[in-house]
Design a protein around this motif. Structure first.
Motif, PDB file in Angstrom:
ATOM      1  N   VAL A  14       0.873  -1.185   0.000  1.00 22.38           N
ATOM      2  CA  VAL A  14       0.000   0.000   0.000  1.00 22.38           C
ATOM      3  C   VAL A  14       0.904   1.228   0.000  1.00 22.38           C
ATOM      4  O   VAL A  14       1.755   1.391   0.879  1.00 22.38           O
ATOM      5  N   THR A  15       0.716   2.075  -0.983  1.00 22.63           N
ATOM      6  CA  THR A  15       1.618   3.191  -1.220  1.00 22.63           C
ATOM      7  C   THR A  15       0.838   4.472  -1.483  1.00 22.63           C
ATOM      8  O   THR A  15      -0.395   4.480  -1.443  1.00 22.63           O
ATOM      9  N   ARG A  16       1.555   5.523  -1.759  1.00 31.74           N
ATOM     10  CA  ARG A  16       0.944   6.812  -2.085  1.00 31.74           C
ATOM     11  C   ARG A  16       1.895   7.553  -3.022  1.00 31.74           C
ATOM     12  O   ARG A  16       3.113   7.502  -2.846  1.00 31.74           O
ATOM     13  N   THR A  17       1.356   8.253  -3.987  1.00 36.31           N
ATOM     14  CA  THR A  17       2.167   9.057  -4.895  1.00 36.31           C
ATOM     15  C   THR A  17       2.928  10.112  -4.094  1.00 36.31           C
ATOM     16  O   THR A  17       2.352  10.781  -3.237  1.00 36.31           O
ATOM     17  N   GLY A  18       4.215  10.205  -4.344  1.00 32.22           N
ATOM     18  CA  GLY A  18       5.037  11.203  -3.672  1.00 32.22           C
ATOM     19  C   GLY A  18       5.552  10.788  -2.310  1.00 32.22           C
ATOM     20  O   GLY A  18       6.200  11.580  -1.624  1.00 32.22           O
ATOM     21  N   VAL A  45      -3.173   4.084  -1.658  1.00 32.85           N
ATOM     22  CA  VAL A  45      -4.013   4.295  -0.477  1.00 32.85           C
ATOM     23  C   VAL A  45      -5.106   5.332  -0.734  1.00 32.85           C
ATOM     24  O   VAL A  45      -6.179   5.265  -0.154  1.00 32.85           O
ATOM     25  N   ASP A  46      -4.832   6.273  -1.638  1.00 30.42           N
ATOM     26  CA  ASP A  46      -5.796   7.338  -1.901  1.00 30.42           C
ATOM     27  C   ASP A  46      -6.862   6.957  -2.929  1.00 30.42           C
ATOM     28  O   ASP A  46      -7.790   7.721  -3.160  1.00 30.42           O
ATOM     29  N   ALA A  49     -11.548   4.767  -0.404  1.00 29.47           N
ATOM     30  CA  ALA A  49     -11.886   5.434   0.862  1.00 29.47           C
ATOM     31  C   ALA A  49     -11.592   4.549   2.069  1.00 29.47           C
ATOM     32  O   ALA A  49     -11.125   5.021   3.108  1.00 29.47           O
ATOM     33  N   GLY A  50     -11.832   3.248   1.948  1.00 23.02           N
ATOM     34  CA  GLY A  50     -11.562   2.328   3.057  1.00 23.02           C
ATOM     35  C   GLY A  50     -10.077   2.232   3.365  1.00 23.02           C
ATOM     36  O   GLY A  50      -9.667   2.265   4.531  1.00 23.02           O
ATOM     37  N   ASP A  51      -9.261   2.110   2.311  1.00 24.63           N
ATOM     38  CA  ASP A  51      -7.801   2.082   2.510  1.00 24.63           C
ATOM     39  C   ASP A  51      -7.310   3.397   3.096  1.00 24.63           C
ATOM     40  O   ASP A  51      -6.459   3.413   3.974  1.00 24.63           O
ATOM     41  N   ARG A  52      -7.845   4.494   2.586  1.00 24.63           N
ATOM     42  CA  ARG A  52      -7.421   5.815   3.079  1.00 24.63           C
ATOM     43  C   ARG A  52      -7.739   5.958   4.567  1.00 24.63           C
ATOM     44  O   ARG A  52      -6.906   6.408   5.353  1.00 24.63           O
ATOM     45  N   ALA A  53      -8.921   5.526   4.980  1.00 22.73           N
ATOM     46  CA  ALA A  53      -9.301   5.623   6.392  1.00 22.73           C
ATOM     47  C   ALA A  53      -8.436   4.713   7.266  1.00 22.73           C
ATOM     48  O   ALA A  53      -8.073   5.070   8.381  1.00 22.73           O
ATOM     49  N   ARG A  54      -8.101   3.558   6.751  1.00 26.69           N
ATOM     50  CA  ARG A  54      -7.374   2.564   7.538  1.00 26.69           C
ATOM     51  C   ARG A  54      -5.863   2.784   7.552  1.00 26.69           C
ATOM     52  O   ARG A  54      -5.207   2.607   8.568  1.00 26.69           O
ATOM     53  N   PRO A  60       4.443   3.445   3.864  1.00 21.19           N
ATOM     54  CA  PRO A  60       4.029   2.256   3.147  1.00 21.19           C
ATOM     55  C   PRO A  60       3.586   1.148   4.095  1.00 21.19           C
ATOM     56  O   PRO A  60       4.079   1.039   5.210  1.00 21.19           O
ATOM     57  N   VAL A  61       2.651   0.326   3.602  1.00 22.85           N
ATOM     58  CA  VAL A  61       2.142  -0.798   4.382  1.00 22.85           C
ATOM     59  C   VAL A  61       2.380  -2.075   3.578  1.00 22.85           C
ATOM     60  O   VAL A  61       2.122  -2.110   2.378  1.00 22.85           O
ATOM     61  N   VAL A  62       2.883  -3.099   4.234  1.00 19.95           N
ATOM     62  CA  VAL A  62       3.057  -4.407   3.605  1.00 19.95           C
ATOM     63  C   VAL A  62       2.005  -5.341   4.193  1.00 19.95           C
ATOM     64  O   VAL A  62       1.944  -5.542   5.405  1.00 19.95           O
TER      65      VAL A  62
END
Length: 114
Positions: A14-18, A45-46, A49-54, A60-62
């Protein structure tokens, strides 16, 4: 009687741009997963909505088989063990992993590596 260890069938990153930590961890995760023959799914992650909240504050999440193994940092030795079907510990979904603070995310950084 010896229990058979089941290797995971999927690793989700689980990642995010930037995200600088994500960019640093991704090659390590991809290399170790490839060595173990485990496919890697990248998830923004963005985008959900569920991933963003969690997970928003934890990237990063593995995740292995959907279960959180680590966040904020990747411990290569722990990931290697988990990919062999021998996770040493799973993390809770909130709060830093035991022994780590947000400022001090990786064992390598404390030792001067990475």
């Amino acid at each position: 009687m010896r229990l058979r260890r089941r290797r995971p069938q999927l690793l989700t990153f689980v990642t995010r741009t930037g995200c600088a930590l994500c960019e640093e961890a991704l090659p390590i995760v991809q290399r170790l997963a490839a060595d173990a023959g485990v496919p890697v799914e990248l998830r923004d992650v963005d985008a959900d909505a569920g991933d963003r909240a969690r997970w928003s504050d934890h990237v990063p999440v593995v995740l292995l088989e959907g279960r959180p193994l680590s966040y904020w940092f990747v411990d290569p030795q722990a990931l290697r063990r988990a990919l062999r079907g021998r996770p040493s510990a799973w993390v809770e979904e909130v709060g830093p992993p035991l022994g780590h603070t947000r400022r001090d995310r990786t064992p390598e950084r404390r030792r001067g590596g990475l």
